[in-house]
Design a protein around this motif. Sequence first.
Motif, PDB file in Angstrom:
ATOM      1  N   GLN A  27       5.456   1.924 -10.214  1.00 57.95           N
ATOM      2  CA  GLN A  27       4.835   2.637  -9.111  1.00 57.95           C
ATOM      3  C   GLN A  27       4.338   1.636  -8.077  1.00 57.95           C
ATOM      4  O   GLN A  27       4.134   0.461  -8.370  1.00 57.95           O
ATOM      5  CB  GLN A  27       3.669   3.472  -9.614  1.00 57.95           C
ATOM      6  CG  GLN A  27       4.088   4.548 -10.597  1.00 57.95           C
ATOM      7  CD  GLN A  27       2.892   5.318 -11.138  1.00 57.95           C
ATOM      8  OE1 GLN A  27       1.758   4.949 -10.914  1.00 57.95           O
ATOM      9  NE2 GLN A  27       3.162   6.391 -11.849  1.00 57.95           N
ATOM     10  N   ASP A  28       4.118   2.115  -6.854  1.00 60.72           N
ATOM     11  CA  ASP A  28       3.568   1.270  -5.805  1.00 60.72           C
ATOM     12  C   ASP A  28       2.110   0.960  -6.117  1.00 60.72           C
ATOM     13  O   ASP A  28       1.409   1.751  -6.750  1.00 60.72           O
ATOM     14  CB  ASP A  28       3.643   1.977  -4.444  1.00 60.72           C
ATOM     15  CG  ASP A  28       5.076   2.159  -3.973  1.00 60.72           C
ATOM     16  OD1 ASP A  28       5.954   1.431  -4.454  1.00 60.72           O
ATOM     17  OD2 ASP A  28       5.302   3.039  -3.123  1.00 60.72           O
ATOM     18  N   ILE A  29       1.655  -0.208  -5.678  1.00 64.57           N
ATOM     19  CA  ILE A  29       0.246  -0.553  -5.808  1.00 64.57           C
ATOM     20  C   ILE A  29      -0.366  -0.641  -4.419  1.00 64.57           C
ATOM     21  O   ILE A  29       0.329  -0.876  -3.430  1.00 64.57           O
ATOM     22  CB  ILE A  29       0.042  -1.882  -6.565  1.00 64.57           C
ATOM     23  CG1 ILE A  29       0.714  -3.047  -5.830  1.00 64.57           C
ATOM     24  CG2 ILE A  29       0.551  -1.774  -7.982  1.00 64.57           C
ATOM     25  CD1 ILE A  29       0.358  -4.385  -6.397  1.00 64.57           C
ATOM     26  N   THR A  30      -1.653  -0.443  -4.351  1.00 61.47           N
ATOM     27  CA  THR A  30      -2.372  -0.492  -3.087  1.00 61.47           C
ATOM     28  C   THR A  30      -3.487  -1.520  -3.195  1.00 61.47           C
ATOM     29  O   THR A  30      -4.274  -1.485  -4.147  1.00 61.47           O
ATOM     30  CB  THR A  30      -2.977   0.889  -2.759  1.00 61.47           C
ATOM     31  OG1 THR A  30      -1.929   1.850  -2.754  1.00 61.47           O
ATOM     32  CG2 THR A  30      -3.661   0.878  -1.414  1.00 61.47           C
ATOM     33  N   LEU A  31      -3.571  -2.411  -2.224  1.00 61.33           N
ATOM     34  CA  LEU A  31      -4.633  -3.402  -2.192  1.00 61.33           C
ATOM     35  C   LEU A  31      -5.926  -2.725  -1.773  1.00 61.33           C
ATOM     36  O   LEU A  31      -5.968  -2.043  -0.749  1.00 61.33           O
ATOM     37  CB  LEU A  31      -4.278  -4.523  -1.205  1.00 61.33           C
ATOM     38  CG  LEU A  31      -5.294  -5.648  -1.079  1.00 61.33           C
ATOM     39  CD1 LEU A  31      -5.423  -6.402  -2.394  1.00 61.33           C
ATOM     40  CD2 LEU A  31      -4.874  -6.600   0.028  1.00 61.33           C
ATOM     41  N   THR A  32      -6.982  -2.894  -2.564  1.00 65.27           N
ATOM     42  CA  THR A  32      -8.250  -2.236  -2.273  1.00 65.27           C
ATOM     43  C   THR A  32      -9.331  -3.217  -1.849  1.00 65.27           C
ATOM     44  O   THR A  32     -10.469  -2.811  -1.636  1.00 65.27           O
ATOM     45  CB  THR A  32      -8.739  -1.448  -3.504  1.00 65.27           C
ATOM     46  OG1 THR A  32      -8.885  -2.353  -4.604  1.00 65.27           O
ATOM     47  CG2 THR A  32      -7.771  -0.342  -3.865  1.00 65.27           C
ATOM     48  N   ILE A  33      -9.002  -4.501  -1.718  1.00 63.18           N
ATOM     49  CA  ILE A  33      -9.986  -5.503  -1.310  1.00 63.18           C
ATOM     50  C   ILE A  33     -10.456  -5.200   0.103  1.00 63.18           C
ATOM     51  O   ILE A  33      -9.656  -4.990   1.010  1.00 63.18           O
ATOM     52  CB  ILE A  33      -9.396  -6.927  -1.376  1.00 63.18           C
ATOM     53  CG1 ILE A  33      -9.004  -7.290  -2.806  1.00 63.18           C
ATOM     54  CG2 ILE A  33     -10.348  -7.959  -0.792  1.00 63.18           C
ATOM     55  CD1 ILE A  33     -10.149  -7.490  -3.754  1.00 63.18           C
ATOM     56  N   ASP A  34     -11.778  -5.178   0.279  1.00 61.93           N
ATOM     57  CA  ASP A  34     -12.397  -4.988   1.592  1.00 61.93           C
ATOM     58  C   ASP A  34     -12.716  -6.386   2.120  1.00 61.93           C
ATOM     59  O   ASP A  34     -13.642  -7.047   1.635  1.00 61.93           O
ATOM     60  CB  ASP A  34     -13.659  -4.146   1.434  1.00 61.93           C
ATOM     61  CG  ASP A  34     -14.394  -3.899   2.734  1.00 61.93           C
ATOM     62  OD1 ASP A  34     -14.195  -4.662   3.702  1.00 61.93           O
ATOM     63  OD2 ASP A  34     -15.186  -2.939   2.775  1.00 61.93           O
ATOM     64  N   SER A  35     -11.963  -6.863   3.106  1.00 61.12           N
ATOM     65  CA  SER A  35     -12.098  -8.251   3.558  1.00 61.12           C
ATOM     66  C   SER A  35     -13.482  -8.542   4.138  1.00 61.12           C
ATOM     67  O   SER A  35     -14.001  -9.640   3.956  1.00 61.12           O
ATOM     68  CB  SER A  35     -11.006  -8.599   4.567  1.00 61.12           C
ATOM     69  OG  SER A  35     -11.103  -7.785   5.709  1.00 61.12           O
TER      70      SER A  35
END
Length: 72
Positions: A23-31
């Motif tokens: 499945q696709d992954i989503t980056l959740t880091i808030d820069s």
Amino acid sequence: LKHVPSEGEKRQFLAAIPRIDGQDITLTIDSSLQEMVYDAFEDSKSCTVAMNPYTGEVLALVNTPSYDDNDF
């Protein structure tokens, strides 16, 4: 199953597992949060993780002090 490499010799596989796409992954880091945490603990020895407790998303992951791996 047979496999023919570029050399032209036929090879037979004894066992193979077909690939299954993930499945696709989503980056959740808030820069901006990441930068704020780094600035707050820049001179301290620390490891900080900020997570959303409801979803488990990692919002920031900071280890200080940082180092330049090019020094090695």
